[in-house]
Design a protein around this motif. Sequence first.
Motif, PDB file in Angstrom:
ATOM      1  N   ALA A 284       5.298 -19.515 -57.291  1.00  0.00           N
ATOM      2  CA  ALA A 284       6.006 -18.980 -56.125  1.00  0.00           C
ATOM      3  C   ALA A 284       5.606 -19.770 -54.895  1.00  0.00           C
ATOM      4  N   GLU A 285       6.383 -19.607 -53.829  1.00  0.00           N
ATOM      5  CA  GLU A 285       6.072 -20.242 -52.550  1.00  0.00           C
ATOM      6  C   GLU A 285       6.304 -19.258 -51.412  1.00  0.00           C
ATOM      7  N   MET A 286       5.532 -19.409 -50.356  1.00  0.00           N
ATOM      8  CA  MET A 286       5.787 -18.667 -49.127  1.00  0.00           C
ATOM      9  C   MET A 286       5.819 -19.641 -47.957  1.00  0.00           C
ATOM     10  N   LEU A 287       6.850 -19.537 -47.146  1.00  0.00           N
ATOM     11  CA  LEU A 287       6.957 -20.291 -45.899  1.00  0.00           C
ATOM     12  C   LEU A 287       6.758 -19.306 -44.761  1.00  0.00           C
ATOM     13  N   LEU A 288       5.811 -19.595 -43.869  1.00  0.00           N
ATOM     14  CA  LEU A 288       5.476 -18.650 -42.810  1.00  0.00           C
ATOM     15  C   LEU A 288       5.343 -19.370 -41.477  1.00  0.00           C
ATOM     16  N   ASN A 289       6.084 -18.876 -40.491  1.00  0.00           N
ATOM     17  CA  ASN A 289       5.987 -19.364 -39.117  1.00  0.00           C
ATOM     18  C   ASN A 289       4.975 -18.501 -38.376  1.00  0.00           C
ATOM     19  N   HIS A 290       3.777 -19.055 -38.174  1.00  0.00           N
ATOM     20  CA  HIS A 290       2.744 -18.384 -37.384  1.00  0.00           C
ATOM     21  C   HIS A 290       3.003 -18.703 -35.905  1.00  0.00           C
ATOM     22  N   ALA A 291       3.443 -17.733 -35.153  1.00  0.00           N
ATOM     23  CA  ALA A 291       3.696 -17.934 -33.724  1.00  0.00           C
ATOM     24  C   ALA A 291       2.494 -17.436 -32.931  1.00  0.00           C
ATOM     25  N   THR A 292       1.818 -18.336 -32.219  1.00  0.00           N
ATOM     26  CA  THR A 292       0.667 -17.953 -31.402  1.00  0.00           C
ATOM     27  C   THR A 292       1.137 -17.743 -29.966  1.00  0.00           C
ATOM     28  N   LEU A 293       0.698 -16.663 -29.348  1.00  0.00           N
ATOM     29  CA  LEU A 293       1.122 -16.307 -27.996  1.00  0.00           C
ATOM     30  C   LEU A 293       0.312 -17.102 -26.974  1.00  0.00           C
ATOM     31  N   LYS A 294       1.002 -17.903 -26.177  1.00  0.00           N
ATOM     32  CA  LYS A 294       0.326 -18.764 -25.210  1.00  0.00           C
ATOM     33  C   LYS A 294      -0.562 -17.960 -24.251  1.00  0.00           C
ATOM     34  N   HIS A 295      -0.047 -16.840 -23.754  1.00  0.00           N
ATOM     35  CA  HIS A 295      -0.811 -16.105 -22.744  1.00  0.00           C
ATOM     36  C   HIS A 295      -1.982 -15.323 -23.335  1.00  0.00           C
ATOM     37  N   SER A 296      -2.122 -15.338 -24.662  1.00  0.00           N
ATOM     38  CA  SER A 296      -3.289 -14.693 -25.271  1.00  0.00           C
ATOM     39  C   SER A 296      -4.479 -15.640 -25.350  1.00  0.00           C
ATOM     40  N   TYR A 297      -4.268 -16.928 -25.058  1.00  0.00           N
ATOM     41  CA  TYR A 297      -5.343 -17.911 -25.081  1.00  0.00           C
ATOM     42  C   TYR A 297      -5.805 -18.138 -23.650  1.00  0.00           C
ATOM     43  N   ALA A 298      -7.030 -17.733 -23.354  1.00  0.00           N
ATOM     44  CA  ALA A 298      -7.519 -17.662 -21.969  1.00  0.00           C
ATOM     45  C   ALA A 298      -7.447 -19.003 -21.239  1.00  0.00           C
ATOM     46  N   ASP A 299      -7.665 -20.109 -21.924  1.00  0.00           N
ATOM     47  CA  ASP A 299      -7.710 -21.410 -21.273  1.00  0.00           C
ATOM     48  C   ASP A 299      -6.384 -22.161 -21.341  1.00  0.00           C
ATOM     49  N   TYR A 300      -5.299 -21.456 -21.665  1.00  0.00           N
ATOM     50  CA  TYR A 300      -4.048 -22.168 -21.891  1.00  0.00           C
ATOM     51  C   TYR A 300      -3.593 -22.960 -20.670  1.00  0.00           C
ATOM     52  N   GLU A 301      -3.516 -22.321 -19.528  1.00  0.00           N
ATOM     53  CA  GLU A 301      -2.988 -22.996 -18.320  1.00  0.00           C
ATOM     54  C   GLU A 301      -3.866 -24.177 -17.935  1.00  0.00           C
ATOM     55  N   ALA A 302      -5.166 -23.995 -17.988  1.00  0.00           N
ATOM     56  CA  ALA A 302      -6.074 -25.077 -17.597  1.00  0.00           C
ATOM     57  C   ALA A 302      -5.941 -26.274 -18.521  1.00  0.00           C
ATOM     58  N   GLU A 303      -5.876 -26.017 -19.814  1.00  0.00           N
ATOM     59  CA  GLU A 303      -5.781 -27.115 -20.770  1.00  0.00           C
ATOM     60  C   GLU A 303      -4.391 -27.765 -20.736  1.00  0.00           C
ATOM     61  N   ALA A 304      -3.357 -26.971 -20.477  1.00  0.00           N
ATOM     62  CA  ALA A 304      -1.998 -27.502 -20.439  1.00  0.00           C
ATOM     63  C   ALA A 304      -1.812 -28.456 -19.267  1.00  0.00           C
ATOM     64  N   SER A 305      -2.495 -28.183 -18.164  1.00  0.00           N
ATOM     65  CA  SER A 305      -2.334 -29.014 -16.973  1.00  0.00           C
ATOM     66  C   SER A 305      -3.354 -30.154 -16.908  1.00  0.00           C
ATOM     67  N   ALA A 306      -4.289 -30.152 -17.819  1.00  0.00           N
ATOM     68  CA  ALA A 306      -5.343 -31.200 -17.800  1.00  0.00           C
ATOM     69  C   ALA A 306      -4.760 -32.549 -18.167  1.00  0.00           C
TER      70      ALA A 306
END
Length: 306
Positions: A284-306
């Motif tokens: 059998a096979e499973m295909l799964l789209n794991h969607a991670t929420l950007k605003h749940s990662y505390a350093d997202y904005e800082a790392e995105a603009s670095a």
Amino acid sequence: MSFATPLYLCGPLREPRQMLADQQYSGHTSIHDDSMAEKLGFRAGPIEGPTHFSLFVPLLAEIWGQAWFERGCFSSHFQNMVVEGELVRAFVERPAPGTTRVRAWAEKADGTPVLEASASLGPDDGATLLDERMAKLRAPEKLVILSGLYVGMLGAEDEKVRMDAEQHMGDLYPFSLAQKLEGITENSPWYSDAASTPWGRAVIPLEMVSVLAEYTSKQAAFPVKQPVIGLFADQEIRMIDGPLFVGEDYLIRREIVALSESKRTESYWVRSRIYDASGETLKAEMLLNHATLKHSYADYEAEASA
């Protein structure tokens, strides 16, 4: 007398149970916890998407019989979350003779869409709903949470898995198959009584294939930055040489097959291939789209603009 009118099968309204309130990963509670869901802007912890797959199995067994359990594929895009206490109903297009793919969907009692899907019978069933969705993906502009991932990345090791009836399925799934069957929306003797099935073995329910496939997923060691909250956005489960059986040993190999991005999420699409214990026969096979929420990662904005 004959008509060209399309007809559909539908199941009864059901009230699926929330069984992931105590789910934990990466040292914190998940989106299925009410307080965590509220922090992220949701009104309550949602019921896990594949829970709704059980609603479709009686309808698809009516269409394709035993072959559905051996070669069936359910390919789903989740549209709106369901919380405990809400009622849900499944619909499946009634196919013309010989058709190997049908449209399927689920709705809440008020008509709110829950998921859209294709259901098909392999091996010659053509493109699935998720095949079509993946073909339309645009390359992400800049990944932060998933910056260490790439398409073609393989899991770190072969993962040995099994599901016994009374086996607790770990922090990700804090319950057993027996406990799930006490609250599953559509139960069958085939899930617990080996003598009742055509194969002489109890069958793992479609929604619990997701549990089996994710049980050891941490061993893949994909370098997703933490702590972060994720959810299932798309999921496909395909039987190739099915069904999968309770109390059987299997081996899982994983591969990242796509990366994508939206305004709120970064996603990694993982294909988990489930083999027999020898690792030689693909079951059998499973295909799964794991969607991670950007605003749940505390350093997202800082790392995105670095």
